[in-house]
Scaffold this motif. Structure first.
Motif, short mmCIF file in Angstrom:
data_model
loop_
_atom_site.label_atom_id
_atom_site.label_comp_id
_atom_site.label_asym_id
_atom_site.label_seq_id
_atom_site.Cartn_x
_atom_site.Cartn_y
_atom_site.Cartn_z
N ARG A 152 0.87 -1.18 0.00
CA ARG A 152 0.00 0.00 0.00
C ARG A 152 0.90 1.23 0.00
N ILE A 153 0.77 2.05 -1.05
CA ILE A 153 1.69 3.17 -1.26
C ILE A 153 0.92 4.48 -1.25
N ASP A 154 1.24 5.35 -0.30
CA ASP A 154 0.59 6.66 -0.20
C ASP A 154 1.31 7.64 -1.12
N VAL A 155 0.67 7.95 -2.23
CA VAL A 155 1.26 8.84 -3.23
C VAL A 155 0.50 10.16 -3.24
N PRO A 156 1.19 11.28 -3.09
CA PRO A 156 0.51 12.57 -3.18
C PRO A 156 -0.15 12.76 -4.55
N ALA A 157 -1.31 13.37 -4.56
CA ALA A 157 -2.08 13.54 -5.79
C ALA A 157 -1.28 14.25 -6.88
N ASP A 158 -0.42 15.20 -6.51
CA ASP A 158 0.31 15.96 -7.52
C ASP A 158 1.42 15.14 -8.19
N THR A 159 1.75 13.96 -7.67
CA THR A 159 2.77 13.11 -8.31
C THR A 159 2.19 11.78 -8.79
N ALA A 160 0.87 11.62 -8.69
CA ALA A 160 0.23 10.35 -9.03
C ALA A 160 0.48 9.93 -10.47
N GLU A 161 0.33 10.83 -11.42
CA GLU A 161 0.51 10.49 -12.83
C GLU A 161 1.93 10.02 -13.11
N ALA A 162 2.91 10.74 -12.60
CA ALA A 162 4.31 10.36 -12.79
C ALA A 162 4.60 9.04 -12.08
N PHE A 163 4.06 8.86 -10.88
CA PHE A 163 4.24 7.60 -10.15
C PHE A 163 3.73 6.42 -10.97
N GLU A 164 2.52 6.53 -11.50
CA GLU A 164 1.94 5.44 -12.28
C GLU A 164 2.84 5.08 -13.46
N LYS A 165 3.29 6.08 -14.17
CA LYS A 165 4.12 5.83 -15.35
C LYS A 165 5.41 5.11 -14.97
N VAL A 166 6.11 5.61 -13.97
CA VAL A 166 7.39 5.03 -13.56
C VAL A 166 7.18 3.63 -12.96
N PHE A 167 6.16 3.46 -12.14
CA PHE A 167 5.92 2.17 -11.48
C PHE A 167 5.59 1.09 -12.50
N GLN B 287 14.93 8.34 -6.21
CA GLN B 287 14.34 9.64 -6.54
C GLN B 287 13.14 9.51 -7.48
N ALA B 288 12.80 8.28 -7.89
CA ALA B 288 11.65 8.07 -8.77
C ALA B 288 10.37 8.46 -8.03
N PRO B 289 9.37 8.97 -8.77
CA PRO B 289 8.11 9.36 -8.13
C PRO B 289 7.52 8.20 -7.32
N GLY B 290 7.20 8.46 -6.08
CA GLY B 290 6.60 7.47 -5.22
C GLY B 290 7.58 6.70 -4.36
N MET B 291 8.86 6.74 -4.69
CA MET B 291 9.84 5.97 -3.92
C MET B 291 10.01 6.52 -2.50
N GLN B 292 9.69 7.79 -2.30
CA GLN B 292 9.80 8.37 -0.97
C GLN B 292 8.48 8.25 -0.21
N ALA B 293 7.43 7.80 -0.89
CA ALA B 293 6.10 7.73 -0.27
C ALA B 293 6.06 6.64 0.80
#
Length: 103
Positions: A7-22, A80-86
């Motif tokens: 379960r990964i808590d991703v801020p809404a402003d990085t969600a699109e980038a997180f999805e792409k990278v993940f 540093q990838a989107p979501g890795m710090q979440a």
């Protein structure tokens, strides 16, 4: 079957980038992992809920082997990838029953 959920808590402003990278990471690092049958990424249906990633392995031993593999190291190498710090919560489960309904 041994099922892992993350379960990964991703801020809404990085969600699109997180999805792409993940998803790109899933496609490029998980193909051919011994014992891995399926992996998914689920987008939350409401604000404030986490993304959920699942992995379905044949056994706990296959999962533990993946944790020591080059595939795991590669998929977690870019901190540093989107979501890795979440914040995330990894859970491990053994499948008890799998019911598939014919349609």
């Amino acid at each position: 079957m041994y099922v892992i959920t993350n379960r990964i808590d991703v801020p809404a402003d990085t969600a699109e980038a997180f999805e792409k990278v993940f998803v790109e990471s899933m496609r490029s690092t998980l193909d051919g992992v011994p014992g891995l049958n399926r992996t998914t990424l689920l987008r939350p249906a409401a604000d404030g809920l986490p993304y959920v990633s699942t992995m379905e392995f044949d056994s706990k031993e296959d999962f533990l082997a993946w944790l020591r593999s080059d595939s795991f190291k590669k998929s977690h190498s870019d901190d540093q990838a989107p979501g890795m710090q979440a914040p995330s919560a990894v859970e491990q489960h053994t499948l008890i029953e799998d019911i598939v309904f014919e349609k």
